[in-house]
Scaffold this active site. Structure first.
Site, PDB file in Angstrom:
ATOM      1  CB  THR A   1       3.592   1.432  -3.263  1.00 59.20           C
ATOM      2  OG1 THR A   1       3.806   0.453  -2.248  1.00 59.20           O
ATOM      3  CG2 THR A   1       3.212   2.738  -2.630  1.00 59.20           C
TER       4      THR A   1
ATOM      5  CB  THR B   1       9.948  -0.899  -4.735  1.00 58.21           C
ATOM      6  OG1 THR B   1       9.435  -1.001  -3.412  1.00 58.21           O
ATOM      7  CG2 THR B   1       9.426   0.345  -5.407  1.00 58.21           C
ATOM      8  CG  ASP B   2       8.852  -4.885  -1.195  1.00 59.42           C
ATOM      9  OD1 ASP B   2       9.280  -3.717  -1.152  1.00 59.42           O
ATOM     10  OD2 ASP B   2       7.985  -5.331  -0.422  1.00 59.42           O
TER      11      ASP B   2
ATOM     12  CE  LYS C   1      12.489  -1.469  -1.450  1.00 61.35           C
ATOM     13  NZ  LYS C   1      11.072  -1.661  -1.182  1.00 61.35           N
TER      14      LYS C   1
HETATM   15  N1  ASP Z   1       5.384  -4.165  -0.775  1.00 59.87           N
HETATM   16  C1  ASP Z   1       5.294  -3.316  -1.930  1.00 59.87           C
HETATM   17  C2  ASP Z   1       5.614  -4.137  -3.158  1.00 59.87           C
HETATM   18  O1  ASP Z   1       6.731  -4.444  -3.419  1.00 59.87           O
HETATM   19  C3  ASP Z   1       6.195  -2.149  -1.801  1.00 59.87           C
HETATM   20  C4  ASP Z   1       6.224  -1.215  -2.967  1.00 59.87           C
HETATM   21  O2  ASP Z   1       5.514  -1.281  -3.925  1.00 59.87           O
HETATM   22  O3  ASP Z   1       7.070  -0.319  -2.882  1.00 59.87           O
HETATM   23  O4  ASP Z   1       4.725  -4.492  -3.848  1.00 59.87           O
END
Ligand code: ASP
Length: 460
Positions: free
Chosen positions: A106, A182-183, A261
């Site tokens: 993201t 983040t995942d 996370k």
């Molecule tokens: N689904 C995304 C990822 O981990 C979520 C994010 O970037 O926060 O790539």
């Protein structure tokens, strides 16, 4: 196809027409699932013809199935364009050079209203256009290594990222920022902590929970904090830099092997587990919370070791797990299994023969705990001792995901069970600690203002 219904095909297109609305109508939709208010977005040409894309006021995009729609009322119209202004990133010879390596997620995206898709925005010029504060901190150069959501990161991308870090360090860069979804950022942070050792400079991973087209986005602030850390901090470790408290008072710098996370949607989702974070960071300063971190040392040679054996897995134990799970892993050639066991590190008795067979056949089986906080302690109960007797090795307080990537990394280097064990149980980057601070669990959860507010509430 008329532009007014951009991307929509029947039956969705017909539903828009029947209700006298089109793309960029701000609407209220009555559906059998409830009432939704938002903006009708253009539809990607490749998407199906049975949904209408609605951008809700909270910033989320949802697809409404046309079969559920009873009525659509137009409240107004609001055409949106999204273009990040490109400006040339200024170069100041007095400022440190920082490299931003992008992997996706993201943080690297914004919404393309034309297709409804999330697309990357990444050049230094685009970043400068949207976050001009970055130029006060450094000379920034960017390189897009990958453009994936982080569930698609894996050994190939981990190795590529470690190699890119090595290249940049050898070129003499002052600090590195890695943009990441983040995942699975904590998996990558852990694996990089093993693949990249002896770093002379800070390596700061950063992501965002909310994309930059949303008012509550954490992208800009996280990026400013991460770039500040890469440019100015004295901490030469692999770190994750993300929102601390739910408000935007400060970010936290978490050690790459102790971070996880912990919330699917909060911006303050990353937590240091079983320890306290390395430091706090805000726009003005970086405040260490501990002293035992590795310091920036430019005379140090980085060591890049990208070995990885992919035949490794995590098994999350649940009551009534059947032995065929373990047997099928063995049959499929897995060389390493990390178990996330219950409590102090337990699994049920029916698994014992399958685990023994796996260990006897040279499969490396390691125990971690599902509780995340605390240590595997297999001497406390008879059952723990029995499980160790099968050949299962306890991993102290290594987090399950960390043990998973470390086992893949260890098995990439050797097949010898004793050597694997030595690598696994020798702490390299804080993945095993001697003790967990008693107050780490209670207060250092990145919510000091929230904790204080909570205490004030109780006192009343
Ligand atoms: N689904 C995304 C990822 O981990 C979520 C994010 O970037 O926060 O790539």
């Amino acid at each position: 196809m008329s532009d007014q219904y951009k991307g929509y095909r029947n039956p969705a297109r017909a539903v828009l027409k029947e209700n006298g609305v089109s793309v960029w109508s701000s609407v209220e939709m009555n559906t059998s699932r409830g009432v939704f208010k938002g903006l009708i977005l253009p539809r990607s040409e490749t998407a199906d013809n049975k949904h209408i894309m609605l951008k809700l006021h909270n910033g989320y995009n949802i697809g409404i199935a046309v079969s559920t729609i009873q009525e659509i009322r137009e409240l107004g119209r609001k055409e949106a364009h999204y273009k990040i202004p490109e400006k040339e990133f200024p170069v100041d010879p007095k400022k440190p050079d920082v490299k931003l390596l992008g992997t996706g997620g993201t943080i690297a995206s914004r919404l393309d209203y034309r297709t409804g898709a999330v697309i990357p925005a990444f050049s230094p010029g685009e970043l400068y256009g949207s976050v001009p504060e970055l130029a006060d901190l450094c000379n920034l150069d960017t390189e897009k290594l990958y453009g994936v959501f982080s569930e698609n990161m894996g050994p190939e991308q981990w190795i590529g990222t470690a190699e890119a870090i090595g290249r940049e360090i050898r070129k003499g860069i002052h600090g590195i920022v890695i943009g990441h979804g983040t995942d699975t950022m904590h998996h990558t942070a852990a694996v990089l902590s093993f693949m990249v050792q002896n770093s002379p400079i800070p390596i700061v991973m950063v992501g965002s929970q909310r994309s930059s087209d949303r008012p509550s986005s954490d992208a800009a602030l996280n990026l400013i904090h991460a770039v500040k850390t890469a440019a100015e901090s004295d901490i030469s470790e692999i770190m994750v830099c993300m929102f601390g408290p739910t408000s935007d008072q400060y970010g936290l710098l978490h050690r790459g092997t102790r971070v996880r996370k912990m919330h699917s949607s909060y911006r303050s989702t990353f937590r240091t587990i079983g320890d306290i974070p390395i430091a706090m960071v805000n726009r003005e300063k970086i405040t260490p919370l501990r002293t035992d971190y590795k310091h920036r040392r430019l005379d140090q040679e980085v060591v890049i070791n990208t070995s990885f054996n992919e035949k490794v897995t995590i098994v999350y134990y649940y009551p009534n797990m059947q032995p065929d799970i373990i047997e099928s892993l063995a049959d499929n050639g897995y060389r390493g299994i990390v178990i996330a066991g219950t409590g102090l590190g337990h699994v049920n008795k029916p698994l014992y023969p399958a685990l023994k067979k796996a260990c006897d056949n040279g499969i490396a089986v390691y125990m971690t705990v599902q509780t995340l906080w605390g240590y595997v302690q297999m001497y406390v109960y008879e059952t723990g001792r029995e499980i160790m007797g099968l050949g299962v090795v306890p991993c102290a307080n290594m987090l399950p995901e960390v043990a998973y990537v470390k086992l893949g990394w260890a098995l990439g280097q050797t097949d010898d069970p004793e050597k694997v064990k030595e690598i696994m149980l020798t702490p390299i980057a804080g993945e095993i600690t001697e003790r967990e601070p008693y107050n780490g669990y209670l207060i250092y959860q990145g919510g000091i203002p929230e904790v204080e507010q909570f205490l004030r509430m109780i006192k009343r």
